[in-house]
Design a protein around this motif. Structure first.
Motif, PDB file in Angstrom:
ATOM      1  N   SER A  34       0.805  -1.204  -0.047  1.00 46.56           N
ATOM      2  CA  SER A  34      -0.101  -0.081  -0.049  1.00 46.56           C
ATOM      3  C   SER A  34       1.029   1.251  -0.036  1.00 46.56           C
ATOM      4  O   SER A  34       0.499   2.188  -0.723  1.00 46.56           O
ATOM      5  N   LEU A  35       1.818   1.232   0.525  1.00 47.98           N
ATOM      6  CA  LEU A  35       2.773   2.309   0.823  1.00 47.98           C
ATOM      7  C   LEU A  35       3.499   2.631  -0.667  1.00 47.98           C
ATOM      8  O   LEU A  35       3.597   3.482  -1.108  1.00 47.98           O
ATOM      9  N   VAL A  36       4.027   1.557  -1.427  1.00 51.23           N
ATOM     10  CA  VAL A  36       4.289   1.484  -2.749  1.00 51.23           C
ATOM     11  C   VAL A  36       3.178   2.304  -3.709  1.00 51.23           C
ATOM     12  O   VAL A  36       3.732   3.177  -4.777  1.00 51.23           O
ATOM     13  N   GLY A  37       1.946   1.855  -3.258  1.00 50.90           N
ATOM     14  CA  GLY A  37       0.836   2.402  -4.214  1.00 50.90           C
ATOM     15  C   GLY A  37       1.060   3.894  -4.112  1.00 50.90           C
ATOM     16  O   GLY A  37       0.556   4.599  -4.960  1.00 50.90           O
ATOM     17  N   VAL A  38       1.043   4.421  -2.751  1.00 48.01           N
ATOM     18  CA  VAL A  38       0.976   5.744  -2.542  1.00 48.01           C
ATOM     19  C   VAL A  38       2.335   6.455  -2.891  1.00 48.01           C
ATOM     20  O   VAL A  38       2.148   7.734  -3.501  1.00 48.01           O
ATOM     21  N   SER A  39       3.412   5.822  -2.730  1.00 48.10           N
ATOM     22  CA  SER A  39       4.647   6.602  -3.300  1.00 48.10           C
ATOM     23  C   SER A  39       4.849   6.493  -4.777  1.00 48.10           C
ATOM     24  O   SER A  39       5.549   7.203  -5.458  1.00 48.10           O
ATOM     25  N   PHE A  40       4.389   5.440  -5.440  1.00 46.89           N
ATOM     26  CA  PHE A  40       4.453   5.351  -6.941  1.00 46.89           C
ATOM     27  C   PHE A  40       3.954   6.738  -7.707  1.00 46.89           C
ATOM     28  O   PHE A  40       2.668   7.039  -7.384  1.00 46.89           O
ATOM     29  N   PRO A  41       4.847   7.441  -8.313  1.00 48.22           N
ATOM     30  CA  PRO A  41       4.380   8.604  -9.058  1.00 48.22           C
ATOM     31  C   PRO A  41       3.084   8.167 -10.052  1.00 48.22           C
ATOM     32  O   PRO A  41       3.313   7.261 -10.787  1.00 48.22           O
ATOM     33  N   VAL A  42       1.909   8.847  -9.995  1.00 53.12           N
ATOM     34  CA  VAL A  42       0.785   8.524 -10.693  1.00 53.12           C
ATOM     35  C   VAL A  42       0.899   8.568 -12.309  1.00 53.12           C
ATOM     36  O   VAL A  42       0.556   7.639 -12.751  1.00 53.12           O
ATOM     37  N   PHE A  43       1.776   9.481 -12.512  1.00 55.42           N
ATOM     38  CA  PHE A  43       1.969   9.632 -14.126  1.00 55.42           C
ATOM     39  C   PHE A  43       2.618   8.542 -14.565  1.00 55.42           C
ATOM     40  O   PHE A  43       2.560   7.937 -15.789  1.00 55.42           O
ATOM     41  N   LEU A  44       3.662   7.842 -13.721  1.00 63.46           N
ATOM     42  CA  LEU A  44       4.530   6.764 -14.309  1.00 63.46           C
ATOM     43  C   LEU A  44       3.865   5.623 -14.396  1.00 63.46           C
ATOM     44  O   LEU A  44       3.936   4.839 -15.356  1.00 63.46           O
ATOM     45  N   LEU A  45       2.951   5.417 -13.359  1.00 60.20           N
ATOM     46  CA  LEU A  45       2.217   4.230 -13.238  1.00 60.20           C
ATOM     47  C   LEU A  45       1.133   4.120 -14.199  1.00 60.20           C
ATOM     48  O   LEU A  45       0.833   3.276 -15.330  1.00 60.20           O
ATOM     49  N   ALA A  46       0.516   5.368 -14.860  1.00 58.97           N
ATOM     50  CA  ALA A  46      -0.124   5.553 -15.815  1.00 58.97           C
ATOM     51  C   ALA A  46       0.407   5.542 -17.177  1.00 58.97           C
ATOM     52  O   ALA A  46      -0.028   4.470 -18.045  1.00 58.97           O
ATOM     53  N   LEU A  47       1.827   5.797 -17.457  1.00 55.93           N
ATOM     54  CA  LEU A  47       2.356   5.599 -18.559  1.00 55.93           C
ATOM     55  C   LEU A  47       2.838   4.135 -18.843  1.00 55.93           C
ATOM     56  O   LEU A  47       2.517   3.613 -19.953  1.00 55.93           O
ATOM     57  N   ILE A  48       3.261   3.279 -17.607  1.00 55.89           N
ATOM     58  CA  ILE A  48       3.380   1.904 -17.716  1.00 55.89           C
ATOM     59  C   ILE A  48       2.330   1.092 -18.229  1.00 55.89           C
ATOM     60  O   ILE A  48       2.250   0.228 -18.913  1.00 55.89           O
ATOM     61  N   ALA A  49       1.185   1.518 -17.155  1.00 58.41           N
ATOM     62  CA  ALA A  49      -0.143   0.692 -17.681  1.00 58.41           C
ATOM     63  C   ALA A  49      -0.455   0.749 -18.991  1.00 58.41           C
ATOM     64  O   ALA A  49      -0.824  -0.066 -19.667  1.00 58.41           O
ATOM     65  N   LEU A  50      -0.548   2.184 -19.605  1.00 54.36           N
ATOM     66  CA  LEU A  50      -0.940   2.409 -20.965  1.00 54.36           C
ATOM     67  C   LEU A  50      -0.045   1.655 -21.897  1.00 54.36           C
ATOM     68  O   LEU A  50      -0.438   0.889 -22.962  1.00 54.36           O
ATOM     69  N   SER A  51       1.565   1.496 -21.788  1.00 51.09           N
ATOM     70  CA  SER A  51       1.997   1.075 -22.810  1.00 51.09           C
ATOM     71  C   SER A  51       2.110  -0.685 -22.790  1.00 51.09           C
ATOM     72  O   SER A  51       2.228  -1.176 -23.526  1.00 51.09           O
ATOM     73  N   PHE A  79      -0.638  -2.482 -21.305  1.00 53.87           N
ATOM     74  CA  PHE A  79      -1.979  -3.356 -21.236  1.00 53.87           C
ATOM     75  C   PHE A  79      -2.813  -2.693 -22.550  1.00 53.87           C
ATOM     76  O   PHE A  79      -3.452  -3.354 -23.255  1.00 53.87           O
ATOM     77  N   TYR A  80      -2.380  -1.411 -23.179  1.00 54.28           N
ATOM     78  CA  TYR A  80      -2.961  -1.037 -24.207  1.00 54.28           C
ATOM     79  C   TYR A  80      -2.004  -1.208 -25.544  1.00 54.28           C
ATOM     80  O   TYR A  80      -2.579  -2.089 -26.317  1.00 54.28           O
ATOM     81  N   VAL A  81      -0.845  -0.723 -25.475  1.00 51.44           N
ATOM     82  CA  VAL A  81      -0.236  -0.708 -26.675  1.00 51.44           C
ATOM     83  C   VAL A  81       0.420  -2.157 -26.970  1.00 51.44           C
ATOM     84  O   VAL A  81       0.457  -3.013 -27.958  1.00 51.44           O
ATOM     85  N   GLN A  82       1.002  -2.855 -25.833  1.00 50.75           N
ATOM     86  CA  GLN A  82       1.570  -4.096 -26.237  1.00 50.75           C
ATOM     87  C   GLN A  82       0.841  -5.349 -25.904  1.00 50.75           C
ATOM     88  O   GLN A  82       0.578  -6.451 -27.049  1.00 50.75           O
ATOM     89  N   LEU A  83      -0.380  -5.422 -24.905  1.00 53.81           N
ATOM     90  CA  LEU A  83      -1.214  -6.382 -25.021  1.00 53.81           C
ATOM     91  C   LEU A  83      -2.383  -6.257 -25.576  1.00 53.81           C
ATOM     92  O   LEU A  83      -3.110  -7.336 -25.986  1.00 53.81           O
ATOM     93  N   GLY A  84      -2.854  -4.969 -25.709  1.00 59.65           N
ATOM     94  CA  GLY A  84      -4.135  -4.904 -26.378  1.00 59.65           C
ATOM     95  C   GLY A  84      -5.330  -5.383 -25.553  1.00 59.65           C
ATOM     96  O   GLY A  84      -6.398  -5.578 -26.107  1.00 59.65           O
ATOM     97  N   TRP A  85      -5.087  -5.402 -24.510  1.00 63.65           N
ATOM     98  CA  TRP A  85      -6.221  -6.039 -23.552  1.00 63.65           C
ATOM     99  C   TRP A  85      -7.345  -4.784 -23.111  1.00 63.65           C
ATOM    100  O   TRP A  85      -8.610  -5.190 -23.071  1.00 63.65           O
TER     101      TRP A  85
END
Lengths: 341, 293
Positions: free
Chosen positions: A140-157, A159-165
């Protein structure tokens, strides 16, 4: 105090807050050197004093600040939030257009946040100081500490770009843009269902998955932390020992005796988080090209679009007051000993 | 006559017991992990110049977007500058920025909080009115509005982030002041003719020391995260400065071809925020035994 009087007091409380905000925003805008003229006119137009003069007159910038403030307030009292310098539309129309998108995203995100956060917090408290607890706390602390924009960029690349889910940017697939459901609530998921358009519904949900997971995971960290500490406090109480010694099943003790009493701080944090999500998640909305209030406010700020900034500020104040109001009412239902004051 | 206050009355609640608190802190493994991360971050920030393997500003286009190698341990950025050296210098910027902005919030917040709590009445009403309005805004949004009006620069980012932390300190100090000023030792000091300033400096502030330390540690995490967010939005340091948020912004276009440009500054931000949060939690448990569970 009667319920009606309580509500009346709450509504009256909004008035000084709204005026306080408009006063502050005006004060800040006039105390700093920023000039909406340079922020909104192209260089070629800036060289032409006539255009600059027309622009200043058009937006009332040629008048003294006090006069402008009074005009703004008298318009506000009549429900007129002015016209956005950037979009050239009435601010109220812009808010009507962008707020539902933010509300839809905020609601999906808070559902993710509550499910993950309360779950993690409860597990953490029940297995206190074990490996499970440490793992849940670090997570939970990692969740709070992780820069939200980085998480967004990683998730986008991933789940959307590579896996297309999932779907990517915006609220709907581009091919469906023309099939935007007629605005009833402004929530594409609900409006498409109302029209019986499953394809649009699917696309709307698919576009919501990534941003709401990103925002939800951030919020879940905050909720998990408060759930853990609040539940731990309750678990140390005598009535929990009594309940256990009566031979009640542990599950029942946790659900009916402990959680119910631990809920007040949890509900407070959920309320605050939801309020802040409703005020627009600037970074997430920017990355996912989500046409919400956060992105609107960001664009308004960078172009010194004063009427828009004021309008959104007032909106945020109202959201804040509204969320607190709902939280207060929930307190009352969670613990009838609490009197609304 | 020298005024001596009876010892029973003079001793304020000494919540800040150093040895016991430190022992409690050391026994907390998560807090120790946090302390290690924070100390490493401070060390890197202070000695960035000395420990950087390369010139952080020297670009070499033939090395652009190259991944980690023996000469460049963390690879090169989009114009071939050494990532590790840039990260080290970024730590220095984050360290300076967070200390200054937390300082701004701390000094202003403590002054406002003491004034509100100690004097009460209209002063309290006005100060807390301002604070409530500030709290109504999500902090990042408020920072954006501030920076947008003040102009994007590292200095203005510090001011904006500092202003954001004022409400937290004001509320914290106000509530402590409210309870402490009713204590017998404050009344005794007042009876002995101590001035407001003496009472605040000698009796009230020492008692809010522990919660302020805890809050400041947690606030460092908030400041570093906010700075990275502003940098990412292009509202912080100028584009060439190796601020972590800036580096993330520059690298986002290469997230597929050279993910390391985005990942390392992101992970660095996360790690430092994580460290300060762990340490802050640990300090709270250690300094305030009532919350120690």
């Amino acid at each position: 105090m009667s319920f009606q009087r309580y509500i009346l007091r709450r509504i009256l409380f909004v008035i000084p807050v709204v005026f306080g905000i408009t006063f502050f925003a005006f004060f800040i805008a006039n105390a700093v050197p920023a000039d909406p003229v340079t922020a909104n006119l192209p260089q070629s137009a800036l060289n032409n004093p006539e255009i600059v003069e027309t622009f200043r007159r058009r937006w009332g910038l040629d008048r003294p600040p006090v006069e402008r403030y009074l005009t703004y307030v008298s318009n506000l009292v009549q429900g007129d939030l002015g016209t956005s310098i950037k979009t050239r539309r009435p601010v109220i129309d812009d808010i009507r257009r962008f707020l539902p998108a933010t509300m839809e995203l905020a609601t999906f995100s808070i559902v993710v946040g509550i499910s993950l956060g309360v779950g993690l917090g409860v597990v953490s408290a029940l297995y206190r100081n074990t490996v499970v607890d440490y793992a849940a706390r670090v997570f939970s602390l990692v969740g709070v500490s992780f820069p939200v924009f980085l998480l967004a960029l990683i998730a986008l690349s991933i789940f959307y770009v590579q896996l297309g889910w999932t779907s990517g940017l915006g609220r709907l697939d581009i091919v469906l843009q023309t099939r935007q459901p007629p605005a009833v609530t402004g929530w594409y998921t609900i409006d498409s269902l109302l029209r019986g358009d499953l394809r649009t519904f699917q696309s709307a949900v698919s576009h919501l998955i990534l941003p709401s997971l990103v925002l939800g995971s951030y919020v879940s960290g905050i909720i998990a932390r408060i759930t853990r500490s609040s539940l731990l406090e309750v678990l140390g109480q005598d009535y929990i020992r009594t309940a256990r010694s009566k031979g009640l099943r542990e599950r029942f003790v946790i659900r009916r005796h402990a959680m119910r009493n631990a809920m007040i701080p949890i509900v407070t944090v959920i309320g605050l988080s939801y309020g802040s999500l409703l005020s627009g998640a600037v970074l997430t909305e920017s990355i996912f090209a989500w046409p919400g209030i956060g992105r609107y406010m960001y664009q308004a700020s960078t172009s010194q679009d004063f009427p828009a900034i004021m309008g959104v500020s007032i909106l945020i104040a109202l959201i804040f007051v509204g969320v607190n109001f709902v939280v207060d009412i929930l307190y009352y239902f969670l613990d009838p000993r609490i009197r609304l004051t | 006559m020298t005024a001596s206050i009876p010892t029973g009355l003079a001793a304020p609640h000494n919540r800040f017991k150093l040895p016991t608190s430190i022992r409690r802190l050391i026994r907390n493994p998560l807090a120790m992990v946090g302390l290690f991360i924070v100390l490493t971050f401070i060390f890197v920030g202070l000695f960035a110049e000395q420990i950087s393997p390369h010139d952080y500003d020297l670009s070499n286009l033939s090395m652009a977007r190259k991944g980690p190698s023996a000469t460049h341990l963390l690879g090169n950025d989009e114009i071939g500058r050494d990532m590790l050296s840039r990260l080290f210098h970024g730590a220095r910027i984050s360290l300076t920025l967070s200390i200054i902005s937390v300082g701004i919030g701390l000094v202003t917040g403590v002054l406002m909080g003491v004034a509100a709590g100690y004097f009460g009445g209209v002063v309290d009403l006005i100060i807390m009115g301002i604070i409530d309005i500030m709290l109504a805004f999500p902090s990042i949004l408020l920072a954006i509005v501030f920076v947008a009006f003040l102009g994007s620069s590292l200095q203005n980012a510090m001011i904006a982030i500092g202003v954001l932390s004022i409400p937290v300190y004001t509320r914290l100090v106000r509530s402590s002041t409210l309870s402490i000023k009713e204590e017998l030792f404050v009344e005794a000091a007042r009876a002995l003719g101590a001035s407001h300033l003496t009472i605040v400096l000698r009796h009230i502030l020492p008692n809010v020391f522990a919660p302020i330390i805890v809050q400041s540690t947690l606030q460092m995490a908030v400041a570093i995260q906010a700075a990275a967010a502003l940098g990412f939005l292009g509202l912080g340091a100028p584009p060439d400065v190796p601020e972590w948020g800036n580096m993330l912004q520059k690298g986002r276009n290469f997230i597929f071809s050279a993910p390391h440009i985005v990942l390392y500054p992101g992970l660095a931000t996360m790690l430092v925020v994580f460290g300060f949060s762990l340490l802050g939690d640990g300090l709270r448990d250690a300094l305030d035994p009532r919350l120690n569970r």
